[in-house]
Design an enzyme around this catalytic site. Structure first.
Site, PDB file in Angstrom:
ATOM      1  N   SER A  16       0.807  -1.219   0.000  1.00  0.00           N
ATOM      2  CA  SER A  16       0.000   0.000   0.000  1.00  0.00           C
ATOM      3  C   SER A  16       0.839   1.268   0.000  1.00  0.00           C
ATOM      4  O   SER A  16       0.393   2.313  -0.495  1.00  0.00           O
ATOM      5  CB  SER A  16      -0.934   0.005   1.221  1.00  0.00           C
ATOM      6  OG  SER A  16      -0.202  -0.132   2.427  1.00  0.00           O
ATOM      7  N   ASP A  32      -4.436   7.104   9.987  1.00  0.00           N
ATOM      8  CA  ASP A  32      -4.109   5.775  10.506  1.00  0.00           C
ATOM      9  C   ASP A  32      -2.710   5.694  11.113  1.00  0.00           C
ATOM     10  O   ASP A  32      -2.356   4.706  11.759  1.00  0.00           O
ATOM     11  CB  ASP A  32      -4.283   4.704   9.428  1.00  0.00           C
ATOM     12  CG  ASP A  32      -3.362   4.892   8.222  1.00  0.00           C
ATOM     13  OD1 ASP A  32      -2.441   5.746   8.262  1.00  0.00           O
ATOM     14  OD2 ASP A  32      -3.559   4.173   7.224  1.00  0.00           O
ATOM     15  N   HIS A  43       0.280   5.300   6.925  1.00  0.00           N
ATOM     16  CA  HIS A  43       0.516   5.734   5.547  1.00  0.00           C
ATOM     17  C   HIS A  43       0.752   7.244   5.482  1.00  0.00           C
ATOM     18  O   HIS A  43       0.019   8.002   6.124  1.00  0.00           O
ATOM     19  CB  HIS A  43      -0.676   5.364   4.663  1.00  0.00           C
ATOM     20  CG  HIS A  43      -0.951   3.894   4.619  1.00  0.00           C
ATOM     21  ND1 HIS A  43      -1.825   3.277   5.497  1.00  0.00           N
ATOM     22  CD2 HIS A  43      -0.464   2.921   3.808  1.00  0.00           C
ATOM     23  CE1 HIS A  43      -1.857   1.974   5.230  1.00  0.00           C
ATOM     24  NE2 HIS A  43      -1.043   1.739   4.215  1.00  0.00           N
TER      25      HIS A  43
END
Length: 212
Positions: free
Chosen positions: A29, A182, A185
């Site tokens: 990701s 979060d 990221h």
């Protein structure tokens, strides 16, 4: 009329323009650009930065959110098309989240690097460090696999994807403004810092690709 024809023939018979260096960014990701508009992700920002430095380059997004080193290995063969000149490998974070045995992760990364070597594709391997809560043996095995494999295969090596944000030892509070909610990221500004940190290594990677 004759001069026009001669001019056209001269252009057509002149030296061919070199193709851009094609780099595949194989990752999870972080590479894929999770949570961001497409233009703010790692791959578009890296390509833009490299072009600003004068590099004729195309960066392909081979990032899959949630991917482990095993997933990367399963995708390596079809990522390494004949058009690909170089590859950035950023994998292992999801192995950590799942507590996968570092021996398995190492074997998968070994397979990816071997596939790149077989395809004569230059590699920048991006490492990472395990947190201490997995225990000292796990941490030592996980942390060591990246520099060990980079040395084994003679690849370029970057210790951390987040080197431009201070690396693994950075106080999370100091980079909170560069991260998404979060805390895992990076946001668009954080990605720019990542790119500025990794960019010089990617320029070295481009320099390893034979011209033409």
């Amino acid at each position: 009329m004759r001069k026009a024809i001669v001019g056209i023939l001269t252009v057509l018979s002149g030296p061919a323009l070199a193709d851009p260096v094609v780099i595949a960014a194989l990752g999870d990701s972080l590479t894929q650009g999770y949570g961001l508009p497409q233009e703010d992700g790692f791959v578009p920002q890296l390509e833009s930065w490299l072009r600003e430095q004068g590099a004729d380059v195309q960066v392909l997004n081979a990032g899959v959110s949630g991917d482990t080193t095993a997933g990367g290995l399963s995708r390596a063969a079809w990522t390494l098309t004949p058009d690909v000149d170089a590859m950035i490998v950023t994998l292992g974070g999801n192995d950590l989240l799942r507590g996968i045995d570092p021996a398995n992760s190492r074997a998968n990364l070994d397979g990816i690097l071997q596939a790149a070597a077989d395809a004569d594709v230059k590699v920048l391997l991006v490492g990472m460090q395990a947190p201490g809560n997995y225990g000292p043996e796990y941490k030592a095995a996980f942390d060591a696999m990246y520099p060990d494999l980079a040395e084994q295969y003679g690849t370029l090596y970057a210790p951390s994807f987040f080197e431009g944000m201070g690396g693994a030892d950075t106080d999370p509070a100091a980079v909170r403004g560069l991260m998404q909610a979060d805390g895992i990221h990076p946001n668009a500004d954080g990605v720019l810092k990542v790119v500025e940190g990794l960019g010089p290594q990617v320029l070295k990677l481009i320099g390893q690709v034979p011209s033409g």
